[in-house]
Design a protein around this motif. Sequence first.
Motif, PDB file in Angstrom:
ATOM      1  N   GLU A 257     114.294  54.132  -4.537  1.00  0.00           N
ATOM      2  CA  GLU A 257     113.809  55.059  -3.615  1.00  0.00           C
ATOM      3  C   GLU A 257     113.047  54.427  -2.346  1.00  0.00           C
ATOM      4  O   GLU A 257     112.139  54.068  -2.798  1.00  0.00           O
ATOM      5  N   LEU A 258     113.572  54.446  -1.394  1.00  0.00           N
ATOM      6  CA  LEU A 258     112.913  53.781  -0.332  1.00  0.00           C
ATOM      7  C   LEU A 258     111.593  54.709   0.217  1.00  0.00           C
ATOM      8  O   LEU A 258     111.902  55.815   0.155  1.00  0.00           O
ATOM      9  N   ASN A 259     110.600  53.705   0.254  1.00  0.00           N
ATOM     10  CA  ASN A 259     109.417  54.386   0.851  1.00  0.00           C
ATOM     11  C   ASN A 259     109.262  54.956   2.085  1.00  0.00           C
ATOM     12  O   ASN A 259     109.849  54.399   2.865  1.00  0.00           O
ATOM     13  N   SER A 260     108.346  55.523   2.360  1.00  0.00           N
ATOM     14  CA  SER A 260     107.972  56.242   3.839  1.00  0.00           C
ATOM     15  C   SER A 260     108.172  55.120   5.005  1.00  0.00           C
ATOM     16  O   SER A 260     108.413  55.313   6.136  1.00  0.00           O
ATOM     17  N   GLU A 261     107.669  53.824   4.781  1.00  0.00           N
ATOM     18  CA  GLU A 261     107.443  52.859   5.772  1.00  0.00           C
ATOM     19  C   GLU A 261     108.759  52.064   6.045  1.00  0.00           C
ATOM     20  O   GLU A 261     109.086  51.306   6.675  1.00  0.00           O
ATOM     21  N   ASN A 262     109.875  52.743   5.090  1.00  0.00           N
ATOM     22  CA  ASN A 262     111.296  52.155   5.291  1.00  0.00           C
ATOM     23  C   ASN A 262     111.307  50.400   4.884  1.00  0.00           C
ATOM     24  O   ASN A 262     112.178  49.673   5.454  1.00  0.00           O
ATOM     25  N   VAL A 263     110.386  50.060   4.324  1.00  0.00           N
ATOM     26  CA  VAL A 263     110.540  48.764   3.591  1.00  0.00           C
ATOM     27  C   VAL A 263     110.670  48.524   2.319  1.00  0.00           C
ATOM     28  O   VAL A 263     111.395  48.097   1.844  1.00  0.00           O
ATOM     29  N   MET A 265     110.151  49.981  -1.728  1.00  0.00           N
ATOM     30  CA  MET A 265     111.025  50.979  -2.739  1.00  0.00           C
ATOM     31  C   MET A 265     110.302  51.167  -3.837  1.00  0.00           C
ATOM     32  O   MET A 265     109.661  50.327  -4.336  1.00  0.00           O
TER      33      MET A 265
END
Length: 339
Positions: A257-263, A265
Amino acid sequence: MIPRQFYLKAQSSQGRLLRGVECLNLDPALPLCHLYHPCCRLLSHLNPFFRQQVSLVRRCVGSLMIPTTTSLTGFAGGLAAVLHSSSLSGRHSITVTTLTSAGNIGEDGILSCTFEPDIKLSDIVIQWLKEGVIGLVHEFKKGKDDLSDQDDMFKGRTAVFADQVIVGNASLKLKNVQLTDAGTYKCYIITSKGKGNAKLEYKTGAFSIPEVNVDYNASSESLRCEAPRWFPQPTVAWASQVDQGANFSEVSNTSFELNSENVTMKVVSVLYNVTVNNTYSCMIENDIAKATGDIKVTDSEIKKRGHLQLLNSEAALLGSTVCVLSWVLLPLAPYLMLF
C-alpha cells in the motif's frame, strides 16, 4: 640577462608559501620550466618533467606553482635547489577510508569517513563532494564549517562531528535523507601531513522492521506481518522452525500500500493455517536491506522479535549494521486457540 642566482617565491598546490627556496645556476638556454623573471619576462623553456606539474602565478616578484610531490633537488641541466622548509618534501598522501552505506528516506543518515589524525585542527580541511553536483556537499576548515560554496540541495541538511575531527573522524551527518541523495560521494581531506580522498556509494531507500501478530479477525488461525515503510518494493517470504524448507506462498497473501508521500509503501502479509508450539518468520528484503520478524506461539505465551540488516555494506565486515530486538514476552489472550 637573467642573474645566475635567482630567489623565487614558490607556492604549493594548496597555495601555501614555501619559504627558503633558492634556485642556483639558472641557465636560460636550458629547458627548465616556465618561469617569470622579476621584470615579468616569460622564459618559454619547458622541461617535459614539469609540463603537467607546473602552473604559473603571474606576479612581478617571480612566483612558481609547484606541486607538493615535486622535488627540485638534483635536476640535471644546471639546476639545483636548496630547500629550507619541509613543507614541500614532507607532504605525502594520507590514508582516507570510507564505508559504503545506505540512507533511510525521511530519516537522518551517516556517510562514514575516517583519516589519519592530525593534532593541528586549524590545518584540517574536510570537503564532501557528490558526482554530478556543482557545489560542495559540505566543507569544514579552520576548526569550523564553511558552507559558502555549499550546493542548494544540501543546505541545512549536513553536519560533521566537529568534536571528533581532531581524532580523524570526517563522517557526514545527512539530515532528512531524500531519494535523490543516492550517488557517488568523495571525502577529500587535507592536513599538515598531506592529503587524500576516498569515494563511497550511497544508496537510498526505505526499510523497517516488520511486526508479526496473531490475526484474531481472520476466519482461520492466521499471522499478520506488517512493515510501515519500504522502497524499492521488496519480496516477502515466510518460514517455519518446525517445517523448515516449506513453501508457504500458497497459504499466504501479501499486499503493498503506497504511503501518503507516494514513494514508500506499507507491506502487509498474512499467513494462514498456522499451528501452535511453532516459530514463524516473516522475511522482507530488497537490494538495500533485509528484515525479519519472528513470532513464537505456545499454549501459554507469545514471544516476538525482529532484526534488520543492511545489504552490500562494507560496514558488515566490521560488524554488520544490524538492529536486533530481543524476544518480547506477551500474555496469551484467553480466547486464543491455535491448532
